[in-house]
Design a protein around this motif. Structure first.
Motif, short mmCIF file in Angstrom:
data_model
loop_
_atom_site.label_atom_id
_atom_site.label_comp_id
_atom_site.label_asym_id
_atom_site.label_seq_id
_atom_site.Cartn_x
_atom_site.Cartn_y
_atom_site.Cartn_z
N VAL A 42 -12.64 -1.11 5.91
CA VAL A 42 -11.99 -2.42 6.09
C VAL A 42 -10.95 -2.65 5.01
N GLU A 43 -11.28 -2.32 3.77
CA GLU A 43 -10.35 -2.54 2.67
C GLU A 43 -9.16 -1.59 2.75
N ILE A 44 -9.37 -0.41 3.29
CA ILE A 44 -8.25 0.53 3.48
C ILE A 44 -7.28 -0.05 4.51
N VAL A 45 -7.83 -0.58 5.60
CA VAL A 45 -6.97 -1.19 6.62
C VAL A 45 -6.23 -2.38 6.03
N ARG A 46 -6.93 -3.21 5.27
CA ARG A 46 -6.30 -4.37 4.64
C ARG A 46 -5.14 -3.93 3.74
N GLY A 47 -5.39 -2.88 2.95
CA GLY A 47 -4.36 -2.40 2.04
C GLY A 47 -3.16 -1.82 2.77
N HIS A 48 -3.41 -1.10 3.86
CA HIS A 48 -2.31 -0.51 4.62
C HIS A 48 -1.44 -1.59 5.27
N VAL A 49 -2.08 -2.61 5.81
CA VAL A 49 -1.32 -3.70 6.44
C VAL A 49 -0.48 -4.42 5.40
N ALA A 50 -1.08 -4.74 4.27
CA ALA A 50 -0.35 -5.44 3.21
C ALA A 50 0.80 -4.59 2.69
N ASP A 51 0.57 -3.30 2.53
CA ASP A 51 1.61 -2.41 2.01
C ASP A 51 2.77 -2.29 2.99
N ALA A 52 2.45 -2.20 4.30
CA ALA A 52 3.51 -2.11 5.31
C ALA A 52 4.37 -3.36 5.31
N LEU A 53 3.73 -4.53 5.24
CA LEU A 53 4.48 -5.79 5.22
C LEU A 53 5.35 -5.88 3.97
N ALA A 54 4.84 -5.37 2.85
CA ALA A 54 5.61 -5.38 1.61
C ALA A 54 6.78 -4.41 1.67
N HIS A 55 6.67 -3.39 2.56
CA HIS A 55 7.75 -2.41 2.71
C HIS A 55 8.66 -2.73 3.89
N GLY A 56 8.72 -3.99 4.28
CA GLY A 56 9.69 -4.41 5.27
C GLY A 56 9.25 -4.44 6.71
N ALA A 57 7.99 -4.16 6.99
CA ALA A 57 7.52 -4.18 8.37
C ALA A 57 7.41 -5.62 8.87
N THR A 58 7.56 -5.77 10.17
CA THR A 58 7.35 -7.06 10.84
C THR A 58 6.08 -6.97 11.66
N ALA A 59 5.19 -7.93 11.52
CA ALA A 59 3.96 -7.95 12.29
C ALA A 59 4.22 -8.68 13.60
N ARG A 60 4.34 -7.93 14.68
CA ARG A 60 4.57 -8.55 16.00
C ARG A 60 3.26 -9.04 16.60
N VAL A 61 2.16 -8.43 16.21
CA VAL A 61 0.83 -8.89 16.61
C VAL A 61 -0.04 -8.83 15.37
N GLY A 62 -0.79 -9.92 15.10
CA GLY A 62 -1.68 -9.93 13.96
C GLY A 62 -0.94 -9.91 12.63
N GLY A 63 -1.66 -9.47 11.61
CA GLY A 63 -1.11 -9.44 10.26
C GLY A 63 -2.24 -9.37 9.26
N ALA A 64 -1.99 -9.83 8.06
CA ALA A 64 -3.02 -9.78 7.02
C ALA A 64 -4.27 -10.56 7.43
N GLU A 65 -4.07 -11.62 8.18
CA GLU A 65 -5.20 -12.45 8.61
C GLU A 65 -6.08 -11.77 9.66
N SER A 66 -5.62 -10.65 10.19
CA SER A 66 -6.40 -9.94 11.21
C SER A 66 -7.62 -9.24 10.64
N VAL A 67 -7.62 -9.03 9.33
CA VAL A 67 -8.75 -8.36 8.68
C VAL A 67 -9.79 -9.40 8.33
#
Length: 219
Positions: A42-67
């Motif tokens: 779970v924490e790996i997924v949380r970290g990957h999502v946060a890192d992607a958003l910090a690297h310019g990704a756009t969350a079209r579905v879900g986001g950090a709150e999905s974890v």
């Protein structure tokens, strides 16, 4: 095993993302799939999502709150940097990254630029097999996700950091066997005891002539 990275050519990008977003918004954690099987993931997924958003990704579905342990809702990350953890590493969660590319060549280059290489899928109306042959992976399906998994005769396994060896098919059967090489000397050639320290000068001159005749030069 699931889809983690997607590369889509710009000309079909918006249609593809609209359809993917539509389908993902209908998927519910705890209804269509269960909790994370390994709590630490779970924490790996949380970290990957946060890192992607910090690297310019756009969350079209879900986001950090999905974890929300032990569940993770679907997350669709669009145009994350190739250096982000969600792209470089295996997330093993209900997340997917989609990167826009200008050509099939760029898609193949980016798809192959990973240390992993378990499985891949190519969708194309007319060039599917051509593109699939260029993908560095242990198995590739054309116009069907994980189609190879339905054919028991096909060997399955990865390349690179995804491991080696195969299951299924003839190659898979060989993984459960061992080879045993046998040889027997039927007769001895005079002066040809090459596997001992009793080689004579005459023997070595003969070997040199044979090697020169066979390969064009002595070795």
């Amino acid at each position: 095993m699931g889809v983690e990275r997607i590369y889509v050519v710009r000309e079909v990008r918006e249609r593809f993302l609209a359809e993917l977003e539509h389908r993902l918004r209908r998927v519910r954690a705890g209804v269509h799939y269960g909790p994370m099987t390994v709590p630490a993931q779970v924490e790996i997924v949380r970290g990957h999502v946060a890192d992607a958003l910090a690297h310019g990704a756009t969350a079209r579905v879900g986001g950090a709150e999905s974890v929300r342990p032990p569940y993770v809702d679907p997350v669709l990350l669009v145009d994350a940097d190739e250096d982000s953890a969600a792209v470089r590493e295996e997330t093993f969660g209900p997340t997917v990254t989609v990167r826009t590319v200008e050509s099939v060549d760029e898609a193949v280059r980016l798809a192959n630029a990973t240390e992993f290489g378990l499985a891949a899928t190519v969708f194309s109306r007319g060039r599917g097999m051509e593109i699939a042959r260029r993908i560095r992976a242990g198995a590739t399906s054309v116009n069907a996700v994980l189609g190879f998994a339905a054919v028991a005769a096909l060997p399955f396994g990865g390349v690179g950091a995804s491991g080696f060896g195969r299951i299924h098919g003839a190659e898979g059967l060989l993984e459960f066997s061992r080879s045993h090489s046998l040889t027997r000397q039927r007769f001895a050639l005079p002066g040809m005891a090459l596997m001992s320290f009793e080689r004579t000068a005459r023997t070595m001159r003969l070997v040199e002539r044979i090697v020169r005749w066979r390969h064009g030069r002595a070795r």
